[in-house]
Design a protein around this motif. Structure first.
Motif, PDB file in Angstrom:
ATOM      1  N   ILE A  16       0.837  -1.199   0.000  1.00  0.00           N
ATOM      2  CA  ILE A  16       0.000   0.000   0.000  1.00  0.00           C
ATOM      3  C   ILE A  16       0.875   1.255   0.000  1.00  0.00           C
ATOM      4  O   ILE A  16       0.617   2.211  -0.735  1.00  0.00           O
ATOM      5  N   ILE A  74     -11.145  -0.254  -3.245  1.00  0.00           N
ATOM      6  CA  ILE A  74     -10.421  -1.029  -2.228  1.00  0.00           C
ATOM      7  C   ILE A  74      -9.132  -0.306  -1.839  1.00  0.00           C
ATOM      8  O   ILE A  74      -8.788  -0.198  -0.658  1.00  0.00           O
ATOM      9  N   PHE A  75      -8.420   0.189  -2.853  1.00  0.00           N
ATOM     10  CA  PHE A  75      -7.184   0.932  -2.593  1.00  0.00           C
ATOM     11  C   PHE A  75      -7.474   2.189  -1.780  1.00  0.00           C
ATOM     12  O   PHE A  75      -6.773   2.493  -0.799  1.00  0.00           O
ATOM     13  N   LYS A  99      -9.968   2.722   0.226  1.00  0.00           N
ATOM     14  CA  LYS A  99     -10.329   2.337   1.596  1.00  0.00           C
ATOM     15  C   LYS A  99      -9.082   1.946   2.400  1.00  0.00           C
ATOM     16  O   LYS A  99      -8.964   2.257   3.588  1.00  0.00           O
ATOM     17  N   ASN A 100      -8.149   1.253   1.744  1.00  0.00           N
ATOM     18  CA  ASN A 100      -6.904   0.872   2.424  1.00  0.00           C
ATOM     19  C   ASN A 100      -6.117   2.103   2.868  1.00  0.00           C
ATOM     20  O   ASN A 100      -5.521   2.116   3.957  1.00  0.00           O
ATOM     21  N   ASP A 126      -8.018   3.538   5.887  1.00  0.00           N
ATOM     22  CA  ASP A 126      -7.779   2.700   7.072  1.00  0.00           C
ATOM     23  C   ASP A 126      -6.375   2.902   7.622  1.00  0.00           C
ATOM     24  O   ASP A 126      -6.162   2.895   8.839  1.00  0.00           O
ATOM     25  N   SER A 127      -5.421   3.066   6.711  1.00  0.00           N
ATOM     26  CA  SER A 127      -4.031   3.253   7.135  1.00  0.00           C
ATOM     27  C   SER A 127      -3.858   4.552   7.916  1.00  0.00           C
ATOM     28  O   SER A 127      -3.115   4.605   8.900  1.00  0.00           O
TER      29      SER A 127
END
Length: 316
Positions: A31, A107-108, A110-111, A114-115
């Motif tokens: 990521i 998805i990316f 959201k990652n 979240d990070s």
């Protein structure tokens, strides 16, 4: 660390550096690499100018030697997303297809989000430990109260990584400093850290270091009896004042407490001095004598302080 053990001296890790390593451990390198690729794609003068024109900001790339820069780069990407997507539709600049796919990959995105949530409490610890007024007792309190955000608490991998870094940061010295801090008093100590509880670690260190008089003082400190009972009733005493007043009757324990509570939480201040000194004493000016380069550094700091004062008094 190995040299410190061989020399039998008190040695600690930099708490800010340990926090930065924890942040890097928790976020997948894939990521981080993708975020860096996207930011680099827009880092050129034309695209960056276009981003600013569309309501974005200047690109901020991550840097391994700068604490919290990974979190800052993730936040930078989040803020840029609307302007970047707008550029995909309206812009005339050619953008790599892999970057285009990432910008529309939910998805990316959201990652990344979240990070940032995962980074935030760790970066708060890092920044507090960088302060020149933060000592190792304060740092220990920050580590003892550091927890993962609610969405990640049940993740065993993340929990193991956090506990490992905590054990590295919470040395016998920082734990003892926390215990001897009149406000913290080791109240946040865990009963299970690897094979020993924090209480066991502190007691072993004190028993092996203090004299008989110091151990008698320690007993009174734990019971809050004698002068300690009076001092603990004072709500606004600083640790320095607390142990200074206790020194007449409890010299050995007070000396140890003062030594530990004066140890800074990180090497940030020292590293900044080295960085600033490199402006004066560098490969092109390597014949400067130590005293002269020291004076130049003094001028540099004085000018920075003056500039900071002027900016703080400006009426915007």
């Amino acid at each position: 660390m190995k040299m410190g053990r061989l020399a039998s001296i008190w040695h600690l890790t930099c708490n800010s550096h340990t926090g930065n390593l924890l942040a890097k451990d928790l976020v997948a390198s894939r990521i981080s690499s993708q975020v860096k690729q996207v930011l680099k794609e827009f880092h050129g003068p034309d695209l960056e100018k276009e981003l600013v024109k569309n309501g974005g900001f200047r690109i901020q790339l991550p840097c391994d030697t700068r604490w919290c820069s990974y979190r800052d780069s993730f936040v930078n990407l989040q803020k840029h997303l609307p302007a970047m997507k707008k550029n995909l539709v309206d812009g005339d600049y050619k953008i790599d297809n892999s970057i285009k796919q990432l910008l529309i990959d939910e998805i990316f995105i959201k990652n990344v989000s979240d990070s940032v949530i995962l980074f935030d409490p760790i970066c708060q610890l890092i920044n507090k430990c960088q302060s020149s007024t933060t000592n190792i007792a304060d740092a220990a309190e920050l580590w003892l109260t550091l927890t993962l955000p609610d969405d990640f608490k049940n993740n065993k991998t993340f929990s193991n990584i956090l506990n490992k870094r905590k054990d590295n940061a919470l040395s016998e010295f920082s734990l003892t400093a926390n215990f001897l801090h009149p406000i913290y008093q080791g109240l946040k100590f865990s009963q299970d850290s690897s094979n020993k509880s924090h209480v066991d670690i502190v007691e072993h260190f004190l028993l092996s270091t203090l004299s008989d008089d110091g151990l008698n003082s320690l007993h009174e400190y734990k019971l809050k009896s004698g002068i300690f009972g009076i001092l603990f009733e004072k709500q606004h005493l600083t640790p320095g004042a607390f142990w200074s007043l206790a020194k007449n009757k409890h010299q050995d324990l007070s000396n140890m407490a003062e030594k530990l509570l004066n140890l800074p939480a990180s090497t940030a201040q020292l590293e900044r001095i080295f960085s600033n000194w490199s402006y004066d004493h560098n490969p092109l000016r390597n014949r400067l004598e130590g005293e002269r380069s020291k004076k130049l550094l003094g001028f540099y700091y004085a000018l920075k302080i003056e500039e900071k004062h002027i900016n703080s008094t400006k009426d915007y």
